[in-house]
Scaffold this active site. Structure first.
Site, short mmCIF file in Angstrom:
data_model
loop_
_atom_site.label_atom_id
_atom_site.label_comp_id
_atom_site.label_asym_id
_atom_site.label_seq_id
_atom_site.Cartn_x
_atom_site.Cartn_y
_atom_site.Cartn_z
N ASN A 8 -10.65 3.77 -30.68
CA ASN A 8 -10.42 4.89 -29.85
C ASN A 8 -10.72 6.05 -31.04
O ASN A 8 -9.94 6.03 -31.85
CB ASN A 8 -8.90 4.91 -29.46
N ASP A 10 -10.80 9.32 -30.23
CA ASP A 10 -9.94 10.60 -29.82
C ASP A 10 -9.75 11.61 -30.93
O ASP A 10 -9.90 12.68 -30.81
CB ASP A 10 -8.67 10.45 -29.00
N HIS A 11 -9.05 11.05 -31.77
CA HIS A 11 -8.36 11.87 -32.88
C HIS A 11 -9.76 12.27 -33.90
O HIS A 11 -9.41 13.20 -34.51
CB HIS A 11 -7.37 11.30 -33.75
N HIS A 44 -10.54 9.20 -24.23
CA HIS A 44 -9.69 9.62 -23.28
C HIS A 44 -10.13 10.93 -23.05
O HIS A 44 -10.04 11.89 -23.67
CB HIS A 44 -7.95 9.55 -23.82
N ARG A 46 -8.81 14.03 -21.32
CA ARG A 46 -7.77 14.41 -20.74
C ARG A 46 -7.92 15.77 -19.91
O ARG A 46 -8.81 16.37 -20.21
CB ARG A 46 -6.72 14.76 -21.93
N ARG A 50 -7.73 18.32 -24.90
CA ARG A 50 -7.25 18.73 -26.19
C ARG A 50 -8.10 17.84 -27.45
O ARG A 50 -7.99 18.54 -28.56
CB ARG A 50 -5.66 18.42 -26.31
N GLU A 71 -11.09 6.33 -20.80
CA GLU A 71 -9.70 6.40 -20.34
C GLU A 71 -9.65 7.68 -19.76
O GLU A 71 -9.62 8.62 -20.29
CB GLU A 71 -8.67 6.38 -21.44
N THR A 101 1.30 11.61 -25.96
CA THR A 101 0.16 10.50 -25.88
C THR A 101 0.47 9.92 -24.58
O THR A 101 1.66 10.17 -23.90
CB THR A 101 0.01 9.44 -26.97
N THR A 102 -0.25 8.86 -24.14
CA THR A 102 0.16 8.19 -22.77
C THR A 102 1.46 7.31 -23.05
O THR A 102 1.59 6.77 -24.16
CB THR A 102 -1.03 6.99 -22.63
N GLU A 153 -5.20 -3.45 -18.82
CA GLU A 153 -4.76 -3.60 -20.09
C GLU A 153 -3.47 -3.20 -20.33
O GLU A 153 -2.75 -2.49 -19.35
CB GLU A 153 -5.56 -2.04 -20.72
N HIS A 193 -2.25 0.41 -27.24
CA HIS A 193 -1.30 1.42 -27.40
C HIS A 193 -0.23 1.02 -28.84
O HIS A 193 0.59 0.04 -28.58
CB HIS A 193 -0.19 1.78 -26.24
N GLY A 194 -0.25 1.60 -29.76
CA GLY A 194 0.59 1.63 -30.95
C GLY A 194 0.21 0.26 -31.75
O GLY A 194 1.15 -0.01 -32.84
N GLY A 215 -6.48 3.03 -31.62
CA GLY A 215 -6.99 4.35 -32.17
C GLY A 215 -6.27 4.99 -33.46
O GLY A 215 -6.78 4.99 -34.75
N1 PXP Z 1 -4.82 2.24 -24.70
C1 PXP Z 1 -4.59 3.20 -23.91
C2 PXP Z 1 -4.46 2.84 -22.56
C3 PXP Z 1 -4.22 4.38 -24.50
O1 PXP Z 1 -3.84 5.52 -23.55
C4 PXP Z 1 -4.31 4.55 -25.88
C5 PXP Z 1 -3.81 5.90 -26.33
O2 PXP Z 1 -4.87 6.95 -26.19
C6 PXP Z 1 -4.62 3.76 -26.57
C7 PXP Z 1 -5.03 2.39 -26.12
C8 PXP Z 1 -4.85 3.52 -28.21
O3 PXP Z 1 -3.52 3.81 -28.72
P1 PXP Z 1 -3.41 4.10 -30.34
O4 PXP Z 1 -3.80 5.34 -30.42
O5 PXP Z 1 -2.00 4.23 -30.45
O6 PXP Z 1 -4.05 2.78 -30.93
#
Ligand code: PXP
Length: 238
Positions: A8, A10-11, A44, A46, A50, A71, A101-102, A153, A193-194, A215
């Site tokens: 990911n 995004d950042h 993602h 959004r 952002r 996403e 975040t989600t 997922e 996620h995480g 990510g």
């Molecule tokens: N999967 C989904 C559906 C998410 O919303 C996110 C966060 O954007 C991630 C994976 C990646 O999460 P992380 O940035 O905590 O690794």
């Protein structure tokens, strides 16, 4: 079967947006991530734009379509953007106003089921694979299968935030049972996620797990070792 890594980015865009500069460019880092072992690039789009902008999505889909996993929420506006840029696959996620975040998987109320069902159908008509972001709970996995998803997922947020080893073990078991059920229902299974360089190992070991989308920890690690090494290290661990 080898486990795929979705990185990911995004950042990368978050950093660019902090200065509204022309760099760093998510497309360049998408190429770099793929060269270093990533299988998919996750972004993602959004509502508040952002980080990733529509122009980023357009460029990513133009150059790397078969690797782009988008996403987004289930609004008609997002559906329009998806159909315009046609990424390879889409993960429909809940999006709450003001969230950092989600926060978790989809809550399958009747209204959400109706809207998500319509979106799944529209995306399938254009040949786009659809994933639904769900909590590792049997009822939600069954709901995803009923709505025609190709992939679930599993949300690993609770697991990644477990207060202790015992709790992490229990949450890991939920993830493993959910994977089993999803496979029985004919779904592909992703998780995300995480996840980080420590907690990813146990999730990677779950039989039937096919892809992990990561990510924040990779971008954080890249400050120390550089982005190419951060991606390669994660792929290696998996
Ligand atoms: N999967 C989904 C559906 C998410 O919303 C996110 C966060 O954007 C991630 C994976 C990646 O999460 P992380 O940035 O905590 O690794």
């Amino acid at each position: 079967m080898s486990l795929a890594l979705g990185v990911n980015i995004d950042h990368i865009a978050t950093l660019r947006q902090a200065r509204r500069a022309g760099f760093p460019d998510p497309l360049s880092y998408a190429f770099l991530a793929l060269a270093c072992g990533a299988d998919y690039i996750v972004v993602h789009l959004r509502k508040d734009r952002r980080h990733i902008q529509e122009e980023d999505l357009a460029r990513l889909c133009k150059k790397l379509r078969k690797h782009i996993h988008l996403e987004c929420s289930y609004t008609p506006q997002m559906q329009e953007a998806v159909l315009k840029y046609k990424p390879y696959s889409v993960c429909i996620v809940p999006e709450l106003p003001g969230e950092v975040t989600t926060t978790g998987g989809l809550k399958f109320t009747p209204a959400v089921q109706k809207r998500v069902g319509e979106m799944v159908e529209a995306l399938h008509k254009k040949g786009i694979l659809v994933s639904l972001f769900v909590s590792p709970e049997a009822s939600d996995i069954r709901a995803a299968a009923k709505l025609g998803a190709d992939i679930v997922e599993l949300c690993t947020r609770d697991y990644s935030e477990a207060a202790n080893k015992k709790q992490a073990q229990k949450l890991l078991q939920d993830l493993a049972l959910s994977t089993l059920l999803a496979k029985e229902l004919g779904l592909k299974v992703h998780a995300g996620h995480g996840l980080d360089y420590e907690n990813v190992l146990a999730v990677a070991d779950i039989g039937g797990m096919e892809c992990m989308n990561i990510g924040f920890s990779i971008i954080n690690r890249s400050l120390e070792v550089g982005f190419p090494s951060a991606v390669a290290e994660m792929k290696e661990l998996m």
